[in-house]
Scaffold this motif. Sequence first.
Motif, PDB file in Angstrom:
ATOM      1  N   TRP B 132       3.393  -6.249   7.032  1.00  0.00           N
ATOM      2  CA  TRP B 132       3.270  -7.184   8.152  1.00  0.00           C
ATOM      3  C   TRP B 132       2.460  -8.392   7.673  1.00  0.00           C
ATOM      4  CZ3 TRP B 132       3.641  -5.585  13.784  1.00  0.00           C
ATOM      5  CH2 TRP B 132       4.312  -4.351  13.937  1.00  0.00           C
ATOM      6  N   PRO B 133       2.519  -9.511   8.399  1.00  0.00           N
ATOM      7  CA  PRO B 133       1.739 -10.678   7.971  1.00  0.00           C
ATOM      8  C   PRO B 133       0.258 -10.578   8.351  1.00  0.00           C
ATOM      9  CG  PRO B 133       3.115 -11.251   9.854  1.00  0.00           C
ATOM     10  CD  PRO B 133       3.455  -9.842   9.473  1.00  0.00           C
ATOM     11  N   GLY B 505      12.272  -3.943  15.746  1.00  0.00           N
ATOM     12  CA  GLY B 505      12.924  -4.644  14.641  1.00  0.00           C
ATOM     13  C   GLY B 505      14.067  -5.518  15.105  1.00  0.00           C
ATOM     14  N   GLY B 506      14.612  -6.254  14.153  1.00  0.00           N
ATOM     15  CA  GLY B 506      15.720  -7.156  14.442  1.00  0.00           C
ATOM     16  C   GLY B 506      15.324  -8.636  14.387  1.00  0.00           C
ATOM     17  N   MET B 507      14.016  -8.909  14.649  1.00  0.00           N
ATOM     18  CA  MET B 507      13.501 -10.285  14.587  1.00  0.00           C
ATOM     19  C   MET B 507      12.203 -10.245  13.762  1.00  0.00           C
ATOM     20  SD  MET B 507      15.748 -12.008  16.480  1.00  0.00           S
ATOM     21  CE  MET B 507      15.083 -13.541  17.125  1.00  0.00           C
ATOM     22  N   MET B 508      12.289  -9.616  12.608  1.00  0.00           N
ATOM     23  CA  MET B 508      11.130  -9.315  11.759  1.00  0.00           C
ATOM     24  C   MET B 508      10.212 -10.507  11.510  1.00  0.00           C
ATOM     25  SD  MET B 508      11.564  -8.442   7.745  1.00  0.00           S
ATOM     26  CE  MET B 508      10.161  -8.276   6.634  1.00  0.00           C
ATOM     27  N   MET B 509       8.922 -10.249  11.659  1.00  0.00           N
ATOM     28  CA  MET B 509       7.917 -11.267  11.319  1.00  0.00           C
ATOM     29  C   MET B 509       7.686 -11.339   9.815  1.00  0.00           C
ATOM     30  SD  MET B 509       4.605 -11.104  13.826  1.00  0.00           S
ATOM     31  CE  MET B 509       4.550  -9.337  13.944  1.00  0.00           C
ATOM     32  N   GLY B 510       7.287 -12.523   9.327  1.00  0.00           N
ATOM     33  CA  GLY B 510       6.912 -12.673   7.927  1.00  0.00           C
ATOM     34  C   GLY B 510       6.579 -14.118   7.629  1.00  0.00           C
ATOM     35  N   ALA B 511       5.861 -14.336   6.535  1.00  0.00           N
ATOM     36  CA  ALA B 511       5.466 -15.707   6.194  1.00  0.00           C
ATOM     37  C   ALA B 511       6.631 -16.472   5.578  1.00  0.00           C
ATOM     38  CB  ALA B 511       4.282 -15.676   5.222  1.00  0.00           C
ATOM     39  N   ASP B 512       7.544 -15.776   4.927  1.00  0.00           N
ATOM     40  CA  ASP B 512       8.591 -16.426   4.132  1.00  0.00           C
ATOM     41  C   ASP B 512       9.916 -16.488   4.908  1.00  0.00           C
ATOM     42  OD1 ASP B 512      10.392 -17.326   2.296  1.00  0.00           O
ATOM     43  OD2 ASP B 512       9.968 -15.777   0.783  1.00  0.00           O
ATOM     44  N   ALA B 514      12.731 -17.033   3.930  1.00  0.00           N
ATOM     45  CA  ALA B 514      13.845 -16.472   3.169  1.00  0.00           C
ATOM     46  C   ALA B 514      13.985 -14.968   3.383  1.00  0.00           C
ATOM     47  CB  ALA B 514      13.673 -16.772   1.681  1.00  0.00           C
ATOM     48  N   THR B 515      12.911 -14.322   3.863  1.00  0.00           N
ATOM     49  CA  THR B 515      12.956 -12.857   3.973  1.00  0.00           C
ATOM     50  C   THR B 515      12.605 -12.351   5.373  1.00  0.00           C
ATOM     51  OG1 THR B 515      10.674 -12.720   3.205  1.00  0.00           O
ATOM     52  CG2 THR B 515      12.401 -12.500   1.529  1.00  0.00           C
ATOM     53  N   SER B 516      12.398 -13.255   6.333  1.00  0.00           N
ATOM     54  CA  SER B 516      12.044 -12.799   7.675  1.00  0.00           C
ATOM     55  C   SER B 516      12.664 -13.726   8.712  1.00  0.00           C
ATOM     56  CB  SER B 516      10.515 -12.768   7.832  1.00  0.00           C
ATOM     57  OG  SER B 516       9.971 -14.051   7.559  1.00  0.00           O
ATOM     58  N   VAL B 517      12.621 -13.302   9.973  1.00  0.00           N
ATOM     59  CA  VAL B 517      13.276 -14.059  11.046  1.00  0.00           C
ATOM     60  C   VAL B 517      12.270 -14.910  11.815  1.00  0.00           C
ATOM     61  CG1 VAL B 517      14.686 -13.858  13.144  1.00  0.00           C
ATOM     62  CG2 VAL B 517      15.022 -12.240  11.266  1.00  0.00           C
ATOM     63  N   THR B 518      11.076 -14.347  12.017  1.00  0.00           N
ATOM     64  CA  THR B 518      10.032 -15.081  12.748  1.00  0.00           C
ATOM     65  C   THR B 518       8.810 -15.220  11.850  1.00  0.00           C
ATOM     66  OG1 THR B 518       9.271 -13.002  13.722  1.00  0.00           O
ATOM     67  CG2 THR B 518      10.805 -14.302  15.027  1.00  0.00           C
ATOM     68  N   ASP B 519       7.993 -16.240  12.132  1.00  0.00           N
ATOM     69  CA  ASP B 519       6.853 -16.479  11.242  1.00  0.00           C
ATOM     70  C   ASP B 519       5.700 -15.527  11.551  1.00  0.00           C
ATOM     71  OD1 ASP B 519       5.379 -17.464  13.378  1.00  0.00           O
ATOM     72  OD2 ASP B 519       5.511 -19.572  12.759  1.00  0.00           O
ATOM     73  N   SER B 520       4.552 -15.788  10.963  1.00  0.00           N
ATOM     74  CA  SER B 520       3.426 -14.863  11.078  1.00  0.00           C
ATOM     75  C   SER B 520       2.920 -14.718  12.505  1.00  0.00           C
ATOM     76  CB  SER B 520       2.280 -15.335  10.191  1.00  0.00           C
ATOM     77  OG  SER B 520       2.722 -15.439   8.864  1.00  0.00           O
ATOM     78  N   TYR B 521       3.380 -15.604  13.407  1.00  0.00           N
ATOM     79  CA  TYR B 521       2.982 -15.505  14.808  1.00  0.00           C
ATOM     80  C   TYR B 521       4.191 -15.339  15.730  1.00  0.00           C
ATOM     81  CZ  TYR B 521      -1.733 -16.559  13.383  1.00  0.00           C
ATOM     82  OH  TYR B 521      -2.966 -16.484  12.798  1.00  0.00           O
ATOM     83  N   SER B 536      10.855  -6.393  18.729  1.00  0.00           N
ATOM     84  CA  SER B 536      11.798  -6.843  17.694  1.00  0.00           C
ATOM     85  C   SER B 536      11.082  -7.476  16.511  1.00  0.00           C
ATOM     86  CB  SER B 536      12.831  -7.815  18.282  1.00  0.00           C
ATOM     87  OG  SER B 536      12.221  -9.008  18.705  1.00  0.00           O
ATOM     88  N   VAL B 537       9.848  -7.964  16.695  1.00  0.00           N
ATOM     89  CA  VAL B 537       9.153  -8.606  15.569  1.00  0.00           C
ATOM     90  C   VAL B 537       8.537  -7.590  14.612  1.00  0.00           C
ATOM     91  CG1 VAL B 537       8.643 -10.678  16.909  1.00  0.00           C
ATOM     92  CG2 VAL B 537       6.926  -8.843  16.781  1.00  0.00           C
ATOM     93  N   PHE B 538       8.567  -6.317  14.953  1.00  0.00           N
ATOM     94  CA  PHE B 538       7.908  -5.310  14.124  1.00  0.00           C
ATOM     95  C   PHE B 538       8.508  -5.295  12.708  1.00  0.00           C
ATOM     96  CE2 PHE B 538       5.883  -2.031  17.235  1.00  0.00           C
ATOM     97  CZ  PHE B 538       5.361  -3.059  18.000  1.00  0.00           C
TER      98      PHE B 538
END
Lengths: 213, 566
Positions: B132-133, B505-512, B514-521, B536-538
Motif C-alpha cells: 500500500w502507499p 480491489g479494482g481501483m487499486m491505490m499506488g504512487a505510480d 503505470a501500476t495502479s488506478v488511484t494515487d496515494s490518496y 475498491s482502493v485496497f
Amino acid sequence: MPRFFTGHEAVVVEDATARIAPGPRDDPAEAGHPGAREAGVTDYIDMMLGSLGLIGGTEVPPPLVFAGGPWSNRHTSGPDLMASFVRLDPVTRIAWRTRLTGWQRQYQQGIAALDKLAGGDFTRAAPAEQDKILATQSVSTFTALLFEHTIEGLYANPEYGGNRGLTGWKDIGFPGDSQPRGYTGDEVERSDGHEPVDDASVVAAVLRLLGAL
Amino acid sequence: MTGTAVVIGSGAGGSFAAMELAEAGWQVVVFEKGANHFSNLGGEGPIGTAFANDSLATQVRNFPGTDPEVFPRTWRPNQAAAVQYTGSVDELPQLVGGGTVHWDAKVPRFWDIDFQQLSALGPVPGADVADWPFSYADIAPYYDEVEQLIGVQGDTEAIPDIVRKHAPRAKQYPMPPGPQQRSSIAVAAGATAIGLHPYPFPMAINSRPYNGQRACNDCGFCSGFGCPAVARPAALIPLRRALRTGRVRLVPETMVTKVRLRSGAATGVNWIRMTERGPVTGTQNADIVVLAASAIETVRLALLSKFPDQSGKIGRRLMLHSFTDGTAIFLDERMHAYRGRSITQCAEDAADPDFPGARAFARAHGLPYLRGGLMELGGSQDPITEAQSYQTLLGFVRSARPFGTDFKQLMRSSILRDRLAGCQIIGHDLPYLGHTVTLDPTVRDVFGLPVARVTWSPGQHEQVAQQFWIPQLKKMMTKAGAGVALAVPATENSGGLPTGNHVMGGMMMGADPATSVTDSYGRVHGLGNVFVADGSVFVTSGAHNPTNTIMAVTLRNIRHLAGTPA
C-alpha cells in the motif's frame, strides 16, 4: 386481504403443504406437533401472491412485502409495529411485480398438474398417493417452490399471514422476534444444560451424511 | 478551496467522505441508489428504523439488500469460462447506510504485513502482490478515530500477543465487550485447546448507550439483519454529522449512471430514478466527485463512464476473501445462538504466515507462504435458512419422499441451528490480475445498463491455505465438544459462487500511474477531481472483516483532499 386462490386452489395448496409439513391430522407421527395446516401456510401463500394486489390486473395498496419495524411487542406490551408494512420504492415494486406474476402462473399451472396426476382432483387422493404425486419428477420444480413457501409460512413472523398462534416457532422451541426485550447477559452466556439430540432415524441419517463429508 | 462535491454511496466510505467534506465547508450531494429505512438521521437523539427481527424480509426477500430481479450481477469462475450464474453475487446492501446496515459490525484491524505485503513477505508467483502507499503506523491513528466516532466494544487487555505484534494500538476501546455467546465460549475453548488465541471480537456495537443511540440488548437477530435498536449505527453517525452541517443533501433511490468527464476532469454526474410513472433522469454539476458505491459497483460506474486506464488495472485485482465454512454440531447441548450479538469471539492465529507448520506446508505446494485468516467463532442461522438446508439434505437421505414428518423431526432436533456453532475462516485473498469486474456483454439492469460481471474463484494460494487450515478447524471444533465437525471451502457449498460479502480491489491505490488506478490518496490517475472512497482502493485484502479499514482509509484520504487545494 386480497385473495389470489380460488376455493379449489386453496384446498389443493392446503393439502399439498400439509404433506410437506404434516400436523396431527396428517401423520400419526406428528401427534402434538402442529404443521402447515395449523400454522395457516395457505393463508401465508395466498397473502403473498396477492401482496401487491395484481389480481384481475389491478394493484391494491398497500403492498404487503416487507413487514414494518422496529418490533412487534409480541413478548412485551405496546402496538405491533410490524403490522404496518413498509412502503415499497418503485424499483423494488417492479422486482416484486415480476416475481409475483411468475409465481402466480407457477401456482395455477402447478395446481392443475397435481390435479391431473391425481386423476382430476388432488384433494381426493389418499395421503400416500399425494406424497407420491408431490415426489413425481414432472412437478419437482413446483414441489420445491411449495416447500420453500411452506417453510416461510411456518417460520416467518405471523404478520405475513402464516405461523398462526406462533405454532411454527413453538414446535421447534424458537421464541422468534425478541425486541424490544432482547436477552439478559445470563441468558446469552449460560448453558441450558444437557439435552441429547433426538434419536429419530432421519436425524441419524443426516448426521451420517454430514459426518462423511 | 471548497465547492460542490458529489458523493456516490452512503455506506462506510461515502458517509465518512460526506462528513469530512461538509465539515471542511463543501456543499455535498450524496446520491444513494437504494431507499432510506431510517428516520431522524439529521436530528438529535435516537435514530428510528423500519428494520425488525424479521428473517423473511432479511434472509429471503432482500429487504436490506438489492433485489437481483432488477439489479442482477453475473459470475464466472475464470476469464475463459462462460457466465455460470445471473443473480445476486456478493451483493452488499445498497441503501442509506450501505453495508453497515446488514453487517454484524466486526472491526478487527488489518495487520502491518497487509499494508506492506510485498516488502514483508515477498512476491507470490501468479499473483500481483504489492505494498500500500502507506504503512500500518500511518493508518493506526485513523483506526483509533473511527473506533471513537462510531463506537466500538472490545478489550485491549485480552488482545493476544500475535495481534499486538501486527496491529499495535495506542488507545483502549471506547466500550467494554458485552455478554459472550454460549456458542462462542464453547468454540473458543476448543481454539485454546489446540493452541490458538481467541479473544472478544472487537465490534462496533454499543455495549452501553453511545452517540445518543441505544445499547445492544442481545436480541439475536444480528449478522445480516438491520438492527432494530440502531445499537450499531456505524455509517449513520458520520452521515448525521454531515447532515447537521446544513451543507449536505442526501438523495436516496437515485442511481448515478455516469461520471461526466471533460479534458481530464469530472464536471458532474448523470443520475436516474424510478418513479411510479417510469424512469426520470437528471444531471448534477460538481467540482469533485467521490465514488463510494462499494468495490464492484464503483468499478462498474468507472467502466460505464469510460475512465482513463493508464495501468490497464481498472476492475482487476478483485479480492473477495476465500471463506472456509466450519460447522460444529453439538449433540448433547443446545447452544442457543439465537440469543446475543452474533459471534462474540475470534482468533487471528490463522492470519499468521509464520504459524507453526504453515511455511513448510506452503513450500511443499510451491508457495513462499500461506495465510488463512481471522476465525469467527460461534453464531448460527435462523429457522428459515435452517429449513432450507434440510430441504436440500432430504433430497439425499430421503429421495423417495423428501418431506413430511422427516422434515419436521429435523427441525425439532435443530442440528443445523440450535445445536450449531459456526466457525468461519475469512480467508486472505491474494490479488490476481485475472480476478475482475467487467461489464457483462448481455445482461442489463432495470434501467437498461450493463451489469457487473464478476470473474473470481479461489486461487492456488487460497486453496493451499484452506488445505492447511481445514484440519486445524475440525480439530478445534472436536476439542470444543462438537459431535460432528465439518469444514469445507465456502465455494464448495455454493457451487463456486462467491458469497462472503467482502468486496475489495479494482481501483487499486499506488504512487505510480503505470501500476495502479488511484494515487496515494485515492484520486483516479488522469482525473484531477475524481476520488474513490471504498474497498475498491485496497491493495491487499487483509485477513479480516474490511469495513473499518474502508472507514479509516477514507478518513485519511478525504481529510487530505478536504484540507488541500484541489
